[in-house]
Design a protein around this motif. Structure first.
Motif, PDB file in Angstrom:
ATOM      1  N   MET A   1       0.840  -1.176   0.000  1.00  0.00           N
ATOM      2  CA  MET A   1       0.000   0.000   0.000  1.00  0.00           C
ATOM      3  C   MET A   1       0.891   1.248   0.000  1.00  0.00           C
ATOM      4  O   MET A   1       1.754   1.387   0.860  1.00  0.00           O
ATOM      5  CB  MET A   1      -0.903   0.002   1.214  1.00  0.00           C
ATOM      6  CG  MET A   1      -1.806  -1.210   1.336  1.00  0.00           C
ATOM      7  SD  MET A   1      -3.170  -0.916   2.448  1.00  0.00           S
ATOM      8  CE  MET A   1      -4.270  -0.064   1.388  1.00  0.00           C
ATOM      9  N   ALA A  36      -5.994  -1.977  13.785  1.00  0.00           N
ATOM     10  CA  ALA A  36      -6.123  -2.513  12.428  1.00  0.00           C
ATOM     11  C   ALA A  36      -6.300  -4.029  12.453  1.00  0.00           C
ATOM     12  O   ALA A  36      -5.804  -4.713  13.354  1.00  0.00           O
ATOM     13  CB  ALA A  36      -4.894  -2.154  11.610  1.00  0.00           C
ATOM     14  N   THR A  37      -6.988  -4.520  11.446  1.00  0.00           N
ATOM     15  CA  THR A  37      -7.178  -5.970  11.313  1.00  0.00           C
ATOM     16  C   THR A  37      -6.657  -6.499   9.985  1.00  0.00           C
ATOM     17  O   THR A  37      -6.409  -7.690   9.854  1.00  0.00           O
ATOM     18  CB  THR A  37      -8.668  -6.338  11.459  1.00  0.00           C
ATOM     19  OG1 THR A  37      -9.426  -5.603  10.492  1.00  0.00           O
ATOM     20  CG2 THR A  37      -9.178  -6.008  12.869  1.00  0.00           C
ATOM     21  N   GLU A  38      -6.487  -5.618   8.996  1.00  0.00           N
ATOM     22  CA  GLU A  38      -5.977  -6.048   7.696  1.00  0.00           C
ATOM     23  C   GLU A  38      -4.465  -6.230   7.773  1.00  0.00           C
ATOM     24  O   GLU A  38      -3.752  -5.414   8.359  1.00  0.00           O
ATOM     25  CB  GLU A  38      -6.321  -5.030   6.624  1.00  0.00           C
ATOM     26  CG  GLU A  38      -7.821  -4.901   6.376  1.00  0.00           C
ATOM     27  CD  GLU A  38      -8.127  -3.852   5.321  1.00  0.00           C
ATOM     28  OE1 GLU A  38      -7.425  -3.837   4.286  1.00  0.00           O
ATOM     29  OE2 GLU A  38      -9.041  -3.050   5.556  1.00  0.00           O
ATOM     30  N   ALA A  39      -3.983  -7.305   7.150  1.00  0.00           N
ATOM     31  CA  ALA A  39      -2.585  -7.713   7.260  1.00  0.00           C
ATOM     32  C   ALA A  39      -1.566  -6.595   7.031  1.00  0.00           C
ATOM     33  O   ALA A  39      -0.664  -6.423   7.862  1.00  0.00           O
ATOM     34  CB  ALA A  39      -2.311  -8.893   6.335  1.00  0.00           C
ATOM     35  N   PRO A  40      -1.649  -5.813   5.957  1.00  0.00           N
ATOM     36  CA  PRO A  40      -0.601  -4.798   5.752  1.00  0.00           C
ATOM     37  C   PRO A  40      -0.533  -3.780   6.897  1.00  0.00           C
ATOM     38  O   PRO A  40       0.557  -3.344   7.283  1.00  0.00           O
ATOM     39  CB  PRO A  40      -1.000  -4.113   4.443  1.00  0.00           C
ATOM     40  CG  PRO A  40      -1.976  -5.003   3.783  1.00  0.00           C
ATOM     41  CD  PRO A  40      -2.615  -5.813   4.868  1.00  0.00           C
ATOM     42  N   PHE A  41      -1.680  -3.421   7.441  1.00  0.00           N
ATOM     43  CA  PHE A  41      -1.714  -2.441   8.527  1.00  0.00           C
ATOM     44  C   PHE A  41      -1.193  -3.042   9.833  1.00  0.00           C
ATOM     45  O   PHE A  41      -0.472  -2.390  10.581  1.00  0.00           O
ATOM     46  CB  PHE A  41      -3.135  -1.899   8.708  1.00  0.00           C
ATOM     47  CG  PHE A  41      -3.655  -1.201   7.490  1.00  0.00           C
ATOM     48  CD1 PHE A  41      -3.194   0.050   7.125  1.00  0.00           C
ATOM     49  CD2 PHE A  41      -4.607  -1.803   6.687  1.00  0.00           C
ATOM     50  CE1 PHE A  41      -3.667   0.697   5.993  1.00  0.00           C
ATOM     51  CE2 PHE A  41      -5.084  -1.174   5.548  1.00  0.00           C
ATOM     52  CZ  PHE A  41      -4.612   0.077   5.199  1.00  0.00           C
ATOM     53  N   GLU A  43       0.954  -5.522  10.017  1.00  0.00           N
ATOM     54  CA  GLU A  43       2.404  -5.680   9.826  1.00  0.00           C
ATOM     55  C   GLU A  43       3.123  -4.352  10.042  1.00  0.00           C
ATOM     56  O   GLU A  43       4.185  -4.303  10.682  1.00  0.00           O
ATOM     57  CB  GLU A  43       2.694  -6.226   8.426  1.00  0.00           C
ATOM     58  CG  GLU A  43       2.255  -7.667   8.250  1.00  0.00           C
ATOM     59  CD  GLU A  43       2.260  -8.120   6.795  1.00  0.00           C
ATOM     60  OE1 GLU A  43       2.850  -7.417   5.929  1.00  0.00           O
ATOM     61  OE2 GLU A  43       1.663  -9.178   6.518  1.00  0.00           O
TER      62      GLU A  43
END
Length: 138
Positions: A1, A36-41, A43
Motif C-alpha cells: 500500500m 487494524a485488522t488487515e494484514a498490511p496495517f 504488519e
C-alpha cells in the motif's frame, strides 16, 4: 500500500536525522494502525513497535512523561494541519468538518483544545498553548 510505504519512508528519513524525532513519528503513525485488522496495517504496526523498542534500547530518551507530552504536541500539530486543510478560511463551527467541531483529542487541564477561524487568515486555539501569537506561512 503506497500510504504505508510513505509512512515508513518518512519515519526512516526522520530517524536518520534524529532518532528521537523518528521515535515520536513512529509513535504517531503506529497510533493510526493500533486497531487494524488487515494484514498490511497490522504488519506496519508491529514493525513500528519493533522500531520503537530498538530506538529506546539504543538511545537515551527523556522520561515517559516528557515523551507523552511531546507526542501529544506532535499529534496536535497534525490535527492543526488537518484543521487548516479541511476547513475553509473563516468557516463557522457549523461549517467545520465534524472531526473538529468539538475540539481535538488533546486536552489541557481537562479542557479539550479547540480551534476556530477568526477570519480569512487567523485561527484561535482555546485554551491558548503558546507564550505569544505566531504566524504560519504557506
Amino acid at each position: 500500500m503506497p500510504k504505508l510505504l510513505m509512512y515508513a519512508k518518512g519515519v526512516d528519513e526522520t530517524e536518520a536525522m534524529s532518532p528521537y524525532a523518528g521515535y515520536l513519528c513512529s509513535l504517531h503513525y503506529a497510533s493510526f494502525m493500533k486497531n487494524a485488522t488487515e494484514a498490511p496495517f497490522v504488519e506496519f504496526y508491529h514493525a513500528e513497535l519493533e522500531r520503537q523498542e530498538r530506538l529506546k534500547s539504543q538511545h537515551p530518551f527523556p522520561d515517559e512523561e516528557t515523551i507523552q507530552r511531546q507526542f501529544a504536541l506532535l499529534q496536535l500539530c497534525d490535527d492543526l494541519s488537518l484543521y487548516v486543510c479541511m476547513n475553509a478560511p473563516g468557516a463557522t463551527k457549523e461549517e467545520e468538518h465534524p472531526w473538529f467541531r468539538d475540539g481535538f483529542d488533546m486536552s489541557v487541564d481537562g479542557q479539550r483544545v479547540a480551534a476556530e477561524w477568526l477570519g480569512g487568515e487567523e485561527i484561535r486555539l482555546s485554551p491558548f498553548l503558546f507564550e505569544r501569537e505566531w504566524p504560519v506561512v504557506p
